[in-house]
Enzyme design. Sequence first.
Site, PDB file in Angstrom:
ATOM      1  N   TYR A 122       0.810  -1.223   0.000  1.00  0.00           N
ATOM      2  CA  TYR A 122       0.000   0.000   0.000  1.00  0.00           C
ATOM      3  C   TYR A 122       0.840   1.268   0.000  1.00  0.00           C
ATOM      4  CZ  TYR A 122      -3.992  -2.935   0.902  1.00  0.00           C
ATOM      5  OH  TYR A 122      -4.977  -3.880   0.794  1.00  0.00           O
ATOM      6  N   LYS A 169       3.233 -14.754   5.175  1.00  0.00           N
ATOM      7  CA  LYS A 169       3.511 -15.681   4.070  1.00  0.00           C
ATOM      8  C   LYS A 169       5.042 -15.769   3.940  1.00  0.00           C
ATOM      9  CE  LYS A 169       2.038 -18.076   0.430  1.00  0.00           C
ATOM     10  NZ  LYS A 169       1.074 -19.189   0.450  1.00  0.00           N
ATOM     11  N   ASP A 202      -2.858 -18.078   3.700  1.00  0.00           N
ATOM     12  CA  ASP A 202      -3.862 -18.894   2.991  1.00  0.00           C
ATOM     13  C   ASP A 202      -4.522 -19.881   3.954  1.00  0.00           C
ATOM     14  OD1 ASP A 202      -1.206 -19.669   2.954  1.00  0.00           O
ATOM     15  OD2 ASP A 202      -1.367 -20.878   1.151  1.00  0.00           O
ATOM     16  N   ASP A 226      -5.978  -6.441   5.427  1.00  0.00           N
ATOM     17  CA  ASP A 226      -7.110  -5.926   4.661  1.00  0.00           C
ATOM     18  C   ASP A 226      -8.041  -7.081   4.281  1.00  0.00           C
ATOM     19  OD1 ASP A 226      -8.757  -4.362   3.159  1.00  0.00           O
ATOM     20  OD2 ASP A 226      -7.301  -3.869   1.607  1.00  0.00           O
TER      21      ASP A 226
END
Length: 334
Positions: A122, A169, A202, A226
């Site tokens: 972002y 991740k 995930d 988000d």
Amino acid sequence: MKAVLIPGDGIGKEISESILQITEALRLDIDWVTYQAGADYALAHGELFEPGLLEAIKEYKWALKGPTATPIGTGFRSVNVALRQYFETYANVRPVKSLVGIASRYEFIDLVTIRENTEDLYKGIEYKVNDNMANGVKLITREASEKICRYAFEYTRKHNRNKVTAVHKANIMKLTDGLFLEAYREVAKDYPEIQTQEIIVDNMCMQLVLYPEKYDVLVAPNLYGDIISDLCAGLVGGLGFAPSANIGDDYHIYEAAHGSAPDIAGKNIANPSALILSFVMMLEALGEENAAQKIKDALNMVVKEGVKTTPDIGGQATTTEFTQAIINKIQAGR
Ligand code: NAI
């Protein structure tokens, strides 16, 4: 006190009206100073914010914001991202809780997502390599990661919660998400009474859908935060009841998590609950727990009765009628 109200785009004007009415009905000591921002304002004036908006937030420190629209793939930058970065509101706090009267697949959800709010993808560092290739930079710093992790542990301690789960991740993004995890582990050492857990994003999505009751406070870099915070909103029936807070060292900007809902804008049927609950978070942070509790109780009662609710939750009331029903409950409880 003075505080800034940014109605924003689409349904923003209608749901902001609910805030003004509740403030007046409760005779709260908040003098709202209204400023325009968002797509409508940008189209009309060529700028994202009405002049004076940034200065007003600087001066009053507290703001409540309706949704603002952002063009997809092109056009101007998001007002939200611009405000978060400008005022360094590094923590985006999004609690979700099951409400009696709201249809959802789960009954006893009580989760909080704490999302890093200033960096990651972002940051807006994107460039075109050539016509067929574009690159975006995922910027993660130790400083911002430590800050958000500490905020999450402090929040957990303050609210008597038990566990902070770090979402990452780092198996793939070994340097960036690896740094975030390093910061999380370092900060966690100062909070031995709080359980820790690390989950790949995930898997986190799957676990939240299968076993949401196993989680408590989630801390994540910007993008994962988000996404999972919307997923969490879905667990309690959608974005209509999802408040949020953007917190920095000096500034506090509260906002409904949903967007400007252009499909229902101007019809006076938007559900104002998410903005009202964001206002409740603001009152709690200001130490106005009594007023916050009154508004929350009244909202819960109106939703539970299901008579004066808006169409998104199966009712037929207008935004104005829903708001008035909440005010009537507050006044009946005096
Ligand atoms: P959205 O949240 O505006 O709408 C999604 C669906 O939920 C629509 O069917 C809408 O009618 C419904 N909905 C949303 N809020 C509601 C409410 N309070 N009461 C009843 N129904 C409600 O998401 P969408 O369509 O993806 O985005 C529209 C615009 O909003 C975009 O320009 C987007 O950039 C912006 N947006 C702004 C946000 C913010 O300012 N914090 C957050 C998310 C999106």
